[in-house]
Design a protein around this motif. Structure first.
Motif, PDB file in Angstrom:
ATOM      1  N   HIS A   1       0.852  -1.188   0.000  1.00  0.00           N
ATOM      2  CA  HIS A   1       0.000   0.000   0.000  1.00  0.00           C
ATOM      3  C   HIS A   1       0.892   1.243   0.000  1.00  0.00           C
ATOM      4  O   HIS A   1       1.600   1.489   0.978  1.00  0.00           O
TER       5      HIS A   1
ATOM      6  N   THR B   1       2.203   4.787   0.665  1.00  0.00           N
ATOM      7  CA  THR B   1       1.902   5.705   1.767  1.00  0.00           C
ATOM      8  C   THR B   1       2.985   6.770   1.846  1.00  0.00           C
ATOM      9  O   THR B   1       4.168   6.466   1.688  1.00  0.00           O
TER      10      THR B   1
ATOM     11  N   LEU C   1       7.426   8.664  -0.647  1.00  0.00           N
ATOM     12  CA  LEU C   1       6.422   7.625  -0.876  1.00  0.00           C
ATOM     13  C   LEU C   1       7.059   6.262  -0.655  1.00  0.00           C
ATOM     14  O   LEU C   1       8.079   5.941  -1.263  1.00  0.00           O
TER      15      LEU C   1
ATOM     16  N   ARG D   1      -1.689   9.183  -0.176  1.00  0.00           N
ATOM     17  CA  ARG D   1      -0.920   8.612  -1.278  1.00  0.00           C
ATOM     18  C   ARG D   1      -0.347   9.702  -2.178  1.00  0.00           C
ATOM     19  O   ARG D   1       0.625   9.486  -2.861  1.00  0.00           O
TER      20      ARG D   1
END
Length: 184
Positions: A46, A48, A68, A80
């Motif tokens: 994911h 983040t 990121l 994001r």
């Protein structure tokens, strides 16, 4: 016996024939194998945004302050896209590599401050809600602040977000007297 030379005719003739047992078993095994592979396929992570370095409270975030990364599981309230964070101030210090969440962001601009005010009218305190806009009035009828945002309410006390100069004056006056507000 004649053979059709066109491809569509050949396909139609193949589809009319019943599938052999071997083909049926092959298709069933392929579908089962695809299901198992899909079930156990690893999560790709994911994306983040995290702090790229240690950041102080109140610091307005820049693109250089953000990095990121991919985390194995999602973290609630994370971002994001760096455009969601650039220019927004931090409410508390952040360590490098720690995901930045909506809780870490200050809800007020740098030229804004919050002040707790005890309202003179208890019935009005029950009516006002966070997010509402009000004007703050002293007991003498002087308008102390216009278009202040209500941040939270607790009984007869209301926390207002307004320009820093007005917040200081209102906080000092609310020590001596209860103030009134008018709803916008």
């Amino acid at each position: 016996m004649t053979f059709s030379a066109t491809l569509p005719d050949r396909l139609r003739s193949l589809l009319r024939r019943p599938l052999s047992v071997a083909w049926r078993r092959f298709l069933a095994l392929s579908l089962a194998l695809s299901a198992v592979v899909t079930f156990f396929w690893p999560d790709v992570g994911h994306p983040t945004l995290v702090a790229s370095r240690d950041l102080q409270a109140g610091a307005a975030l820049s693109a250089a302050d953000l990095r990121l990364v991919t985390l194995p599981s999602p973290v609630a309230g994370t971002f994001r896209n760096s455009t969601d964070l650039v220019g927004r101030p931090l409410a508390s210090p952040a360590r490098a590599g720690v995901p930045l969440t909506d809780v870490d962001l200050a809800t007020t601009a740098p030229d804004q401050a919050s002040a707790a005010v005890q309202l003179a009218d208890q019935a009005l305190a029950a009516v006002v809600r966070p997010g509402a806009r009000v004007d703050v009035i002293s007991q003498s009828g002087e308008v102390l602040a216009e278009n202040a945002a209500i941040r939270e309410t607790q009984g007869q006390v209301v926390v207002l977000t307004l320009p820093r100069l007005n917040a200081t004056r209102i906080a000092a006056m609310s020590l001596d007297q209860a103030l009134a507000v008018t709803l916008r």
